[in-house]
Design a protein around this motif. Structure first.
Motif, PDB file in Angstrom:
ATOM      1  N   GLN A  21       0.810  -1.220   0.000  1.00 24.94           N
ATOM      2  CA  GLN A  21       0.000   0.000   0.000  1.00 24.94           C
ATOM      3  C   GLN A  21       0.847   1.276   0.000  1.00 24.94           C
ATOM      4  N   LEU A  31      -6.203   9.427   8.792  1.00 20.61           N
ATOM      5  CA  LEU A  31      -7.029   8.548   7.958  1.00 20.61           C
ATOM      6  C   LEU A  31      -8.287   9.272   7.484  1.00 20.61           C
ATOM      7  N   TYR A  49      -9.777   7.833   3.894  1.00 24.05           N
ATOM      8  CA  TYR A  49      -9.409   6.429   3.729  1.00 24.05           C
ATOM      9  C   TYR A  49     -10.574   5.529   4.107  1.00 24.05           C
ATOM     10  N   PRO A  59     -11.246   1.587   4.647  1.00 23.56           N
ATOM     11  CA  PRO A  59     -10.656   0.249   4.703  1.00 23.56           C
ATOM     12  C   PRO A  59     -11.621  -0.827   4.218  1.00 23.56           C
ATOM     13  N   VAL A  65      -3.339   0.659   7.656  1.00 26.87           N
ATOM     14  CA  VAL A  65      -3.670   0.701   6.231  1.00 26.87           C
ATOM     15  C   VAL A  65      -3.239  -0.575   5.513  1.00 26.87           C
ATOM     16  N   SER A  67      -6.420  -2.838   4.260  1.00 24.27           N
ATOM     17  CA  SER A  67      -6.703  -2.810   2.819  1.00 24.27           C
ATOM     18  C   SER A  67      -6.842  -4.197   2.209  1.00 24.27           C
TER      19      SER A  67
END
Ligand SMILES: N[C@H](Cc1ccc(I)cc1)C(=O)NO
Ligand SMILES: [Zn+2]
Ligand SMILES: [Zn+2]
Length: 291
Positions: free
Chosen positions: A6, A132, A137, A139, A284, A288
């Motif tokens: 990532q 985040l 972001y 997830p 992350v 992810s």
């Protein structure tokens, strides 16, 4: 499988993280007389953290914050959840403890700022969550941020939460504990503790540091006992890791006194920033992964 893939997302976020923000949260948390699990200021600190985290996630329909009630004492733990998109049954936990202590008798008026132990951990989690959210972001797995009550009196808050997750059959794929992150007592930057933790995940944590913070040096050590909340998760069979500020016996000598202050760690949070960045890369990279 702990694949690190990532970089395109993580690297720019790490650059946005700021020691000064971490430091401000440490100062704010240190301003409570104490954050002991049985005092009114300990309860107030819990409510303050809940409000801070709720503000950070405002507007996100996949975000929620709750206080986890502990039947036998007043201070509630705080749990913020970012629900995953297509792999939400798998859960990642990042934790720190909100409570503080001064010696063996902390009362309503006892001063226990707990700047390093463990405002530094809660502040690091807060900066991860802020970053985040700032990057919108989302997830695939669920990510939970936990500020535990009553760590200083036997890891009691995290034990109740870990047992609850186990009882509910939660598929917690990994836990990271941040307890004491701002006092650089040893030559190396981050010490990965190898007892009461998971060896495979510890290697992944090592790899995350080498990948995202190659300028940092890494050590390992053991506590010899369940020295923080990671042990509660290990006890329930979950994979936990604890990156820590220093080698054994080189940790902050002021903890559990009125002198565990931000000033006594140089009024800066540069050491904590390393742990906050590690925690973001952990969240992350694991967050992810799809089903
Ligand atoms: N016992 C821990 C502090 C602690 C943890 C690891 C090491 I090495 C030395 C000291 C504690 O007070 N956590 O809140
Ligand atoms: Zn402590
Ligand atoms: Zn602690």
């Amino acid at each position: 499988s702990y694949v690190i893939d990532q970089q395109a997302r993580v690297t720019p976020m790490l650059a946005q993280m700021q020691a000064s923000r971490i430091g401000q949260t440490i100062v704010d948390l240190s301003s409570f007389t104490n954050r002991f699990y049985k005092t009114s200021s300990g309860v107030a600190a819990s409510n303050w953290i809940k409000q801070q985290w709720a503000n950070l996630g405002a507007g996100r329909s996949d975000f929620s914050v709750v206080q986890f009630n502990h039947p036998n004492w007043a201070q509630k733990s705080v749990i913020a959840t970012i629900k995953g998109s297509d792999n939400s049954r798998e859960v990642i936990v990042l934790g720190a403890h909100m409570d503080s202590i001064n010696g063996s008798n902390t009362t309503e008026t006892t001063v226990a700022p707990g700047a390093d132990d463990d405002a530094s951990g809660v502040a690091s989690l807060t900066e991860i969550l802020r970053t985040l959210m700032a990057n919108n972001y989302k997830p695939r797995r669920t990510i939970q941020f936990m500020a535990y009550a009553a760590e200083e009196v036997g890891l009691r808050g995290s034990q109740e939460i870990a047992k609850s997750h186990k009882r509910l059959g939660a598929n917690v794929v990994g836990v990271m504990q941040l307890d004491m992150t701002n006092y650089k007592g040893s030559p190396k930057d981050i010490y990965i503790y190898t007892d009461y933790t998971d060896a495979a995940q510890n290697q992944f944590v090592n790899n995350l540091i080498q990948t995202y913070q190659p300028e940092l040096s890494i050590g390992t050590d053991v506590c010899g006992y369940g020295c923080s909340d990671h042990a509660s998760w290990t006890a329930q069979g979950y994979a936990a890791s604890m990156p820590f500020e220093a080698a054994f016996n080189q940790d902050n000598p002021k903890i559990h006194t009125a002198n565990d202050t931000y000033a006594n760690t140089g009024s800066q949070a540069d050491h904590s920033l390393k742990f906050a960045r590690l925690g973001l890369s952990y969240a992350v990279e694991l967050g992810s992964d799809g089903p």
